[in-house]
Design a protein around this motif. Sequence first.
Motif, PDB file in Angstrom:
ATOM      1  N   PHE A  98       0.880  -1.178   0.000  1.00  0.00           N
ATOM      2  CA  PHE A  98       0.000   0.000   0.000  1.00  0.00           C
ATOM      3  C   PHE A  98       0.908   1.214   0.000  1.00  0.00           C
ATOM      4  O   PHE A  98       1.764   1.356   0.865  1.00  0.00           O
ATOM      5  N   ARG A  99       0.722   2.096  -0.989  1.00  0.00           N
ATOM      6  CA  ARG A  99       1.581   3.284  -1.065  1.00  0.00           C
ATOM      7  C   ARG A  99       0.749   4.533  -0.862  1.00  0.00           C
ATOM      8  O   ARG A  99      -0.039   4.907  -1.736  1.00  0.00           O
ATOM      9  N   ASN A 100       0.900   5.141   0.261  1.00  0.00           N
ATOM     10  CA  ASN A 100       0.209   6.385   0.579  1.00  0.00           C
ATOM     11  C   ASN A 100      -1.265   6.307   0.151  1.00  0.00           C
ATOM     12  O   ASN A 100      -1.793   7.171  -0.509  1.00  0.00           O
ATOM     13  N   LEU A 101      -1.903   5.221   0.585  1.00  0.00           N
ATOM     14  CA  LEU A 101      -3.276   4.953   0.168  1.00  0.00           C
ATOM     15  C   LEU A 101      -4.262   5.838   0.919  1.00  0.00           C
ATOM     16  O   LEU A 101      -4.234   5.932   2.142  1.00  0.00           O
ATOM     17  N   THR A 102      -5.104   6.512   0.155  1.00  0.00           N
ATOM     18  CA  THR A 102      -6.209   7.255   0.749  1.00  0.00           C
ATOM     19  C   THR A 102      -7.480   6.782   0.062  1.00  0.00           C
ATOM     20  O   THR A 102      -7.528   6.675  -1.157  1.00  0.00           O
TER      21      THR A 102
ATOM     22  N   GLY B 246      -1.966   3.545  -8.584  1.00  0.00           N
ATOM     23  CA  GLY B 246      -0.748   3.944  -7.887  1.00  0.00           C
ATOM     24  C   GLY B 246      -0.825   3.877  -6.378  1.00  0.00           C
ATOM     25  O   GLY B 246      -0.029   4.495  -5.685  1.00  0.00           O
ATOM     26  N   GLU B 247      -1.811   3.191  -5.838  1.00  0.00           N
ATOM     27  CA  GLU B 247      -1.923   3.158  -4.382  1.00  0.00           C
ATOM     28  C   GLU B 247      -1.732   1.756  -3.806  1.00  0.00           C
ATOM     29  O   GLU B 247      -1.312   1.622  -2.685  1.00  0.00           O
ATOM     30  N   ILE B 248      -2.108   0.747  -4.581  1.00  0.00           N
ATOM     31  CA  ILE B 248      -1.898  -0.624  -4.102  1.00  0.00           C
ATOM     32  C   ILE B 248      -1.175  -1.418  -5.197  1.00  0.00           C
ATOM     33  O   ILE B 248      -1.522  -1.310  -6.376  1.00  0.00           O
ATOM     34  N   PHE B 249      -0.168  -2.165  -4.799  1.00  0.00           N
ATOM     35  CA  PHE B 249       0.585  -2.966  -5.757  1.00  0.00           C
ATOM     36  C   PHE B 249       0.649  -4.404  -5.290  1.00  0.00           C
ATOM     37  O   PHE B 249       0.850  -4.671  -4.105  1.00  0.00           O
ATOM     38  N   ILE B 250       0.424  -5.302  -6.200  1.00  0.00           N
ATOM     39  CA  ILE B 250       0.571  -6.713  -5.868  1.00  0.00           C
ATOM     40  C   ILE B 250       1.722  -7.257  -6.700  1.00  0.00           C
ATOM     41  O   ILE B 250       1.714  -7.126  -7.926  1.00  0.00           O
ATOM     42  N   ASP B 251       2.707  -7.806  -6.042  1.00  0.00           N
ATOM     43  CA  ASP B 251       3.948  -8.247  -6.707  1.00  0.00           C
ATOM     44  C   ASP B 251       4.501  -7.127  -7.583  1.00  0.00           C
ATOM     45  O   ASP B 251       4.983  -7.362  -8.689  1.00  0.00           O
TER      46      ASP B 251
ATOM     47  N   VAL C  81       2.912  -4.931  -9.272  1.00  0.00           N
ATOM     48  CA  VAL C  81       2.031  -4.504 -10.356  1.00  0.00           C
ATOM     49  C   VAL C  81       0.858  -3.739  -9.741  1.00  0.00           C
ATOM     50  O   VAL C  81       0.308  -4.165  -8.719  1.00  0.00           O
ATOM     51  N   ASP C  82       0.519  -2.620 -10.367  1.00  0.00           N
ATOM     52  CA  ASP C  82      -0.604  -1.842  -9.856  1.00  0.00           C
ATOM     53  C   ASP C  82      -1.852  -2.727  -9.819  1.00  0.00           C
ATOM     54  O   ASP C  82      -2.160  -3.432 -10.778  1.00  0.00           O
ATOM     55  N   LEU C  83      -2.562  -2.664  -8.705  1.00  0.00           N
ATOM     56  CA  LEU C  83      -3.737  -3.508  -8.504  1.00  0.00           C
ATOM     57  C   LEU C  83      -4.722  -3.387  -9.669  1.00  0.00           C
ATOM     58  O   LEU C  83      -5.308  -4.360 -10.124  1.00  0.00           O
ATOM     59  N   ASN C  84      -4.886  -2.142 -10.160  1.00  0.00           N
ATOM     60  CA  ASN C  84      -5.858  -1.916 -11.221  1.00  0.00           C
ATOM     61  C   ASN C  84      -5.404  -2.464 -12.567  1.00  0.00           C
ATOM     62  O   ASN C  84      -6.174  -2.479 -13.519  1.00  0.00           O
ATOM     63  N   ARG C  85      -4.141  -2.870 -12.628  1.00  0.00           N
ATOM     64  CA  ARG C  85      -3.674  -3.464 -13.879  1.00  0.00           C
ATOM     65  C   ARG C  85      -3.627  -4.986 -13.787  1.00  0.00           C
ATOM     66  O   ARG C  85      -3.267  -5.669 -14.741  1.00  0.00           O
ATOM     67  N   MET C  86      -3.990  -5.506 -12.620  1.00  0.00           N
ATOM     68  CA  MET C  86      -4.039  -6.959 -12.471  1.00  0.00           C
ATOM     69  C   MET C  86      -5.314  -7.473 -13.141  1.00  0.00           C
ATOM     70  O   MET C  86      -6.379  -6.892 -12.972  1.00  0.00           O
TER      71      MET C  86
END
Lengths: 634, 619
Positions: A349-353, A403-408, A410-415
Amino acid sequence: MLWSPVMDGGSAGSQKPLGRLFAYMRLAPRAYVLGGILTLLYVGCFQLIPLSVRNIVAALEGPQAVLQRQVVYLVLAAVGLALSRLFSRVVMFNIGREIEFRIRNDYFSHLQSLPQSFYLAHRTGDLMSRAVNDINSIRMFLGMGLLNLLQTPVLFLGGLVVMLRVDASLTLWSMASFPLFVLVTRHYSRYMFHANLAGQEQLGKVSTVVQENASGALVVKSYDLSDLERDRFEDQNQELFRRMMRVGVMQTTMFAAVGLVPSLSAALVLWLGGQRVQAGLLGVEDLWLFWGYIAALTFPIMMLGFVVSITQRGLAALERLGSVLDIVPTIRDRDDTARVSEVAGRVEFRNLTFTHPGSYLPALEGIDLTVEAGSTVGIVGPVGSGKTTLVSLVPRILEVEDGEIFIDGVDLNRMPVQVLRSSIAMVPQDSFLFSVSVAENIRYGVPDAGLDEVRRAAARAQVEREIEEFEDGFDTVVGERGVTLSGGQRQRVALARAMILHPSILILDDSLSSVDHGTEEAILGDLEGRRRGRTCFIVAHRISAVRNADQIVVLENGRIAERGTHRELVELGGFYARLHRRQELLSELELELEDGGAVIPDPARPGMAAGGARTAHGSPRSGAPGTAPAGESS
Amino acid sequence: MSEERGEAVGPGRERDLGKVYDSELIRRLWPFMRPYRGWIGFNFALIPVRAVLELMPALIVGAALNTLTEGAARSEVGWMAPFVVPRFGLPPLAWMFVLVLGISLLTLCVDWLRAFTMISLGQRTIRDVRSALFDHVQRLPMRFFDRYPVGRLVTRLTNDLENLAEMFSAGVIAMVADVFVMVVILSMLFSMEPRLALAALALVPVLGIAAAIFRYKVREAYREVRVKIARLNAQLQETITGMKVVQLFARERRNFEDFKRENASHRDSWLRSIRYDALLFSTVDLATNLTRALIFWFGFRLMDADEITLGTIYVFSDYMGRFFRPLMDLSAKYSVMQSSMASAERVFQLLDEPREPEGRIESPVAAAAGPQPGGCEIEFDGVTFSYGAETVLRDVSFRVAAGERVAIVGHTGSGKTTTLKLLARLYELQNGSIRVDGRDIREIPKPELRRRLAFVLQDVFLFDGDLRYNIVLGRDVAGDVVDEAARATHVDALVERLPNGWQHKVSERGVNFSTGQRQLLSFARALAREPQLLLLDEATSSVDTETEALIQDALQHLMEGKTSIVVAHRLSTIKDVDRIYVFHHGAICEHGTHDELLDQRGVYWRLYQLQYAQQETAA
């Protein structure tokens, strides 16, 4: 292949109700051609009936051969009319059903593609009412409505042409009331619609009282509210009676008045037409022609008034449905979706709001957190601090910005959604089960799983034994149509439903709250033994559920207030330490009370004796799944 | 649209036989209709009036036709002769126009009256059934509510009854009227010209057979449609409710396939019923037109022999149309009657549920005695209780003196909450007895018993209404009592924070309050009752520290000055009471004060040791 929310054509993009309707209609062009031809045939036969009756009456005084021919014409016209009417109705109504079928399918599949934020904003009742009432309105419009809308004007105009050729002024006199009639019924049916709506609204209030008295029966009884509630209900019931009477009286008046129109027209034909017959301008048979038309046109014309309002209602319903169908599902694969087929489980989680739609306060703010693949993170915090929101973002059932959550990495929204969700198993807080068998519930995510797998999952969730005790075992149907499970049993079945998957990421959202302490130990112990390479999110109110986690975060008001291991946080002396002190005290007390079984074993409950034995052997905190049932030897 | 609202008609759950008429159900409905039998009588009285009015215009037109074709000499048709003689100096045709118009207006009035009385009867009956049903539901025992889904109950009292109302407007009496008109038509036709009447009826047997086949087929088709739409909507509702799980477990595609299959099967059932419907419509239509051809054909011969007039043919043709017309909406009536009967059956099933026993009628002495201030004395004597096969309480006996505070502790399912419920007489005792101030609770009228106690449940149920309503629960409670209750339970602080204060809207789910706040509300609700006896089932769900402190403080006020029995989950509560009963599998295994129990060195002692040890570790 990826699951696409729009299955059958015609529901994508924003459309006006008529446009949407045409989009559906385009799907069956041949049926329309057929329907059109049959309708034309019907209209033709329809005109032939009054004409041949007229000719028969004219021939009554003449030779038998002429009459014979005319009677044969009538019979042929009658057969033609019956057949064309039969088939045109069947074809036209079938189209209506087909469209209804497609609309309902689209509605269903579209609902499945909408994010949880949609369901937070829309009540189930409203969505159901769209499926029941609105689709009903659309069905009425597509069946009765469309048929009449297409046929009646043609029938009327055809009849008018024939009558005009016989006697223009008599036609005018006898038909004058019809268009007026349409206008009046149309206007009136609108009033009736509103009266009906008022009745339905009141019916809703009656439902509310009933619902409260049923759901709150314990309160109503123990607080002796029966009389008060009965008075409340009586008031609502009386109001409902009043409103329903109003609808009834309007309907009554309407139908009675409607009967007057054909009588008036027929009587006018008798009087004015009769004078013309006496003057030798018309034959008696011409009067039959007029009467024939009046009789045949009354019903379709009467319907036309209703049909106008049916159409309005149908289009309005289509628009309401459209407002749901038009919502573009935000959670779906985009053009820039990454080519990923596996998830290792590193979540960042990167500076998630995050702010819930419609809310002005962020539910989560400035969350920075990295959960390494295969590690466990415990999340605690007061009610409403954002714990559930945080974990719900990971499987993308809520929308998050780029740009707020990444899995491995990769941006979550691109999974790819499919890959993401098949790699994550989440046990939501409310442990919702479907009204199917226990086995079906457990294999919900892997419908092809065998009974062995189902049993293993149930055993790991410490619920296998209890299920076996049900009369139908794993085939026991749960929910409204079957047995009622206790809160703890529901939670464990929901847990088994997640356990049967082999996810890279496992999320437990306060999933053990109704499970007693010993069972919780066993479940967590089992998880610990198997969590190699599995990332775990454990949201809990109990310290015991998170104390062994690799890291623990404390959320307060949507921010991370504390983070560290159990030991670090206890030493920190903040929220976690306070919670720990309080809860250790209470949970140990609870544990002791339930393990009282060791002191007074109950022969009727062998399971309890086993539970007691565990305590007797030493620390209950051993973490070993000592009582895990057989089948767990792997 | 009735039972379409998401009610599951699972196999064997709800019978739906597709019956169109069930005399047993009508017999049961009769007591509700009895008060309005005047309406029914009036309605029946109007049937012949309506029949005469319906048949007159054709006779007048027939007479007019004869006037036109044969001259005034043979104008009369049937026994309308005295009426068709022109009056008021009007020409014959104008007079007949006036007559027909007059009859039509009269028909309008009679039709209106018939429909109005029918709707009045229907709506009044339904209103009364609904009241009776609600009253009945309120008297059903808790055991009933434990197993009967709320949604189904709501459907019974709303949609099912609306269905039943439809039966009145489109049902039995209308059919009686239809049959009456048909019989009158037949007798008139035969009295006018028997040979032509026989010819006109040639197709009736054929139509009769067709209607009988149709009756059988359509019954099945309609039943199928109803069951399938219910199933479809149940599936939709469940998917919406469990959407989170659907999406998390990626079941969308499979669910959609299932739904599509059910949806297609529903569509196909509809198509079948449409076919039968259209077939009936066309058959009646065809029969009407063919009969007309028959009338002309045979009428021509009779006319040739100068035995009948054109007017007679007109009357025959008009009457036969009216004879067949009721068959046209037969299918609509079928569908209405079928769903009304299915609904009626479900409603009466609910009315058959046994009620909970009433408390003994309040004797004037008992009422005069009234409650004594400062709490009441409670005694459990050998109470054994089971839900079905599962025994929950075994031979439980204990005594609580007036004003005492007692805690019940024990494992989940050890019978703690049941003890409280039995005391409030939410369930009936099976063995043993419970006494309040020396009186067996079965001898105390329920309202009296319940007036004296306040039961704070684990799950707080909030009613649709404002906050104040949820505290006073509809009773007249003095303002200062409410204020005091709010102050003592820290609800006042909550009220201050709300923009509308006491008028704040609350809904059943109460989502606008946190768990802790809801608990405080339920405390205030209990306090506002000013009870002698407090039954408190402490909520297990954890709340934040701050709220926990508020709750503990509020609990102190709550238990003050009354007898209190608390199913305790809080350590603070346990330490605070006069005596503790430790429940195990429905039996009391230990009891005593906190200190006594510690001295006994039993379960409670172990518990305390463990707790101390734990506190040392934490420190």
